[in-house]
Write a protein that holds these residues in place. Structure first.
Motif, PDB file in Angstrom:
ATOM      1  N   VAL A 194       0.855  -1.182   0.000  1.00  0.00           N
ATOM      2  CA  VAL A 194       0.000   0.000   0.000  1.00  0.00           C
ATOM      3  C   VAL A 194       0.893   1.235   0.000  1.00  0.00           C
ATOM      4  O   VAL A 194       1.813   1.340   0.835  1.00  0.00           O
ATOM      5  N   SER A 195       0.637   2.164  -0.905  1.00  0.00           N
ATOM      6  CA  SER A 195       1.512   3.327  -1.057  1.00  0.00           C
ATOM      7  C   SER A 195       1.579   4.202   0.194  1.00  0.00           C
ATOM      8  O   SER A 195       2.573   4.894   0.411  1.00  0.00           O
ATOM      9  N   LEU A 196       0.556   4.154   1.034  1.00  0.00           N
ATOM     10  CA  LEU A 196       0.530   4.984   2.235  1.00  0.00           C
ATOM     11  C   LEU A 196       1.258   4.326   3.419  1.00  0.00           C
ATOM     12  O   LEU A 196       1.366   4.935   4.485  1.00  0.00           O
ATOM     13  N   LEU A 197       1.737   3.097   3.224  1.00  0.00           N
ATOM     14  CA  LEU A 197       2.462   2.388   4.284  1.00  0.00           C
ATOM     15  C   LEU A 197       3.886   2.127   3.823  1.00  0.00           C
ATOM     16  O   LEU A 197       4.119   1.779   2.661  1.00  0.00           O
ATOM     17  N   ASP A 198       4.852   2.278   4.724  1.00  0.00           N
ATOM     18  CA  ASP A 198       6.254   2.123   4.341  1.00  0.00           C
ATOM     19  C   ASP A 198       6.677   0.668   4.179  1.00  0.00           C
ATOM     20  O   ASP A 198       7.667   0.370   3.522  1.00  0.00           O
ATOM     21  N   THR A 199       5.926  -0.262   4.778  1.00  0.00           N
ATOM     22  CA  THR A 199       6.229  -1.687   4.627  1.00  0.00           C
ATOM     23  C   THR A 199       4.945  -2.447   4.302  1.00  0.00           C
ATOM     24  O   THR A 199       3.856  -2.041   4.726  1.00  0.00           O
ATOM     25  N   PRO A 200       5.050  -3.546   3.562  1.00  0.00           N
ATOM     26  CA  PRO A 200       3.840  -4.323   3.223  1.00  0.00           C
ATOM     27  C   PRO A 200       3.329  -5.105   4.419  1.00  0.00           C
ATOM     28  O   PRO A 200       4.073  -5.391   5.359  1.00  0.00           O
ATOM     29  N   GLU A 201       2.058  -5.447   4.387  1.00  0.00           N
ATOM     30  CA  GLU A 201       1.458  -6.314   5.398  1.00  0.00           C
ATOM     31  C   GLU A 201       1.489  -7.745   4.881  1.00  0.00           C
ATOM     32  O   GLU A 201       1.090  -8.005   3.745  1.00  0.00           O
ATOM     33  N   ARG A 202       1.947  -8.672   5.712  1.00  0.00           N
ATOM     34  CA  ARG A 202       2.034 -10.082   5.323  1.00  0.00           C
ATOM     35  C   ARG A 202       1.002 -10.893   6.098  1.00  0.00           C
ATOM     36  O   ARG A 202       0.776 -10.655   7.283  1.00  0.00           O
ATOM     37  N   ALA A 217      -6.949  -6.460   5.821  1.00  0.00           N
ATOM     38  CA  ALA A 217      -7.488  -6.078   7.133  1.00  0.00           C
ATOM     39  C   ALA A 217      -6.390  -5.499   8.015  1.00  0.00           C
ATOM     40  O   ALA A 217      -6.603  -4.513   8.742  1.00  0.00           O
ATOM     41  N   GLN A 218      -5.198  -6.098   7.948  1.00  0.00           N
ATOM     42  CA  GLN A 218      -4.073  -5.597   8.736  1.00  0.00           C
ATOM     43  C   GLN A 218      -3.663  -4.211   8.252  1.00  0.00           C
ATOM     44  O   GLN A 218      -3.331  -3.332   9.053  1.00  0.00           O
ATOM     45  N   ALA A 219      -3.695  -4.001   6.933  1.00  0.00           N
ATOM     46  CA  ALA A 219      -3.349  -2.696   6.369  1.00  0.00           C
ATOM     47  C   ALA A 219      -4.351  -1.633   6.812  1.00  0.00           C
ATOM     48  O   ALA A 219      -3.978  -0.514   7.173  1.00  0.00           O
ATOM     49  N   LEU A 220      -5.627  -1.979   6.797  1.00  0.00           N
ATOM     50  CA  LEU A 220      -6.663  -1.044   7.242  1.00  0.00           C
ATOM     51  C   LEU A 220      -6.443  -0.640   8.697  1.00  0.00           C
ATOM     52  O   LEU A 220      -6.602   0.527   9.073  1.00  0.00           O
ATOM     53  N   LYS A 221      -6.060  -1.612   9.512  1.00  0.00           N
ATOM     54  CA  LYS A 221      -5.821  -1.327  10.931  1.00  0.00           C
ATOM     55  C   LYS A 221      -4.651  -0.358  11.085  1.00  0.00           C
ATOM     56  O   LYS A 221      -4.723   0.592  11.882  1.00  0.00           O
ATOM     57  N   ARG A 222      -3.589  -0.583  10.324  1.00  0.00           N
ATOM     58  CA  ARG A 222      -2.433   0.331  10.400  1.00  0.00           C
ATOM     59  C   ARG A 222      -2.775   1.721   9.904  1.00  0.00           C
ATOM     60  O   ARG A 222      -2.225   2.710  10.384  1.00  0.00           O
ATOM     61  N   LEU A 223      -3.696   1.790   8.952  1.00  0.00           N
ATOM     62  CA  LEU A 223      -4.114   3.086   8.411  1.00  0.00           C
ATOM     63  C   LEU A 223      -5.127   3.796   9.329  1.00  0.00           C
ATOM     64  O   LEU A 223      -5.520   4.922   9.078  1.00  0.00           O
ATOM     65  N   GLY A 224      -5.554   3.080  10.350  1.00  0.00           N
ATOM     66  CA  GLY A 224      -6.503   3.662  11.292  1.00  0.00           C
ATOM     67  C   GLY A 224      -7.933   3.662  10.807  1.00  0.00           C
ATOM     68  O   GLY A 224      -8.778   4.436  11.280  1.00  0.00           O
ATOM     69  N   VAL A 225      -8.235   2.761   9.862  1.00  0.00           N
ATOM     70  CA  VAL A 225      -9.586   2.701   9.300  1.00  0.00           C
ATOM     71  C   VAL A 225     -10.390   1.681  10.096  1.00  0.00           C
ATOM     72  O   VAL A 225     -10.001   0.509  10.167  1.00  0.00           O
TER      73      VAL A 225
END
Length: 225
Positions: A194-202, A217-225
């Protein structure tokens, strides 16, 4: 079917069939011939919808009809049933025709979902509604416990995609990083870039699609969604 797999599956289901042929029939895909699980699947589908509808009716006494229908759809959709099938490791137990076996049918969501419905139908035929209800509610216990009227109707991948689009960002990029295990029991490790995250979610799962959704789902959590 290997007898060890047969017994192991029944332990996971929490139900031992008195007539083992009923379970064999429930696991028999139409590719094996006319003696297959389609009739049991038809029956199990109706029973599952009723059991989950009643469980939701009891759990959410203030919910409107539309809310209950939405939640039921999430609980009984093919994707959810395929997840349950993988939790029980139904795939290696399926009886498939040669062509279906070679094409990876034991990993296909639709075939796995149909088998779960057929097993529900088989339990109902042998033991009746009360036992069938107990088994289904036990299988769904965690999902029902974490369900709320605010549970999103859209899955994590769709929500992440819409989030990125709303911010005029590139869409998420899903890449298979690793594939482990035998052909009949593979485990996929997927990275969600995801371009808004510095590292990918695995995330890891027995299905690429499920692993993608977990990573989203993990990416959404890191994005605060």
């Amino acid at each position: 079917m290997n007898d060890i797999l047969f017994e192991r599956l029944q332990r996971r289901l929490g139900y031992a069939f008195e007539d083992s042929e009923r379970l064999r029939l429930a696991l028999s895909h139409r590719s094996v011939g006319a003696h297959n699980n389609e009739r049991l699947e038809f029956l199990g589908d109706s029973i599952l919808n009723f059991i989950i509808a009643q469980a939701l009716f009891d759990k959410f006494p203030a919910a409107r009809e539309g809310q209950l229908s939405r939640l039921r759809s999430q609980m009984v959709k093919g994707e959810t049933l395929a997840e349950i099938a993988r939790e029980f490791e139904i795939g290696p137990c399926l009886l498939l025709g040669e062509g279906e076996m070679k094409s990876g049918g034991q990993r296909r969501d639709s075939i796995l979902a149909d088998a779960v419905e057929a097993i529900i139908g088989a339990i109902y035929v042998e033991a009746g509604m009360q036992t069938c209800r107990e088994r289904v509610l036990d299988w769904y216990q965690t999902r029902l416990a974490t369900l709320s009227l605010d549970t999103p109707a859209k899955d994590a991948k769709t929500r992440l995609q819409e989030y990125m689009q709303s911010r005029q960002q590139p869409l998420p990029d899903y890449r298979v990083a690793e594939v482990d295990g035998e052909a009949h029991a593979q485990v996929f490790t997927v990275e969600c870039h995801v371009s808004l995250l510095d590292t990918p979610e695995r995330a890891r799962a027995s299905s690429r699609r499920v692993a993608e959704k977990k990573s989203a789902a993990q990416a959404l959590k890191r994005l605060g969604v």
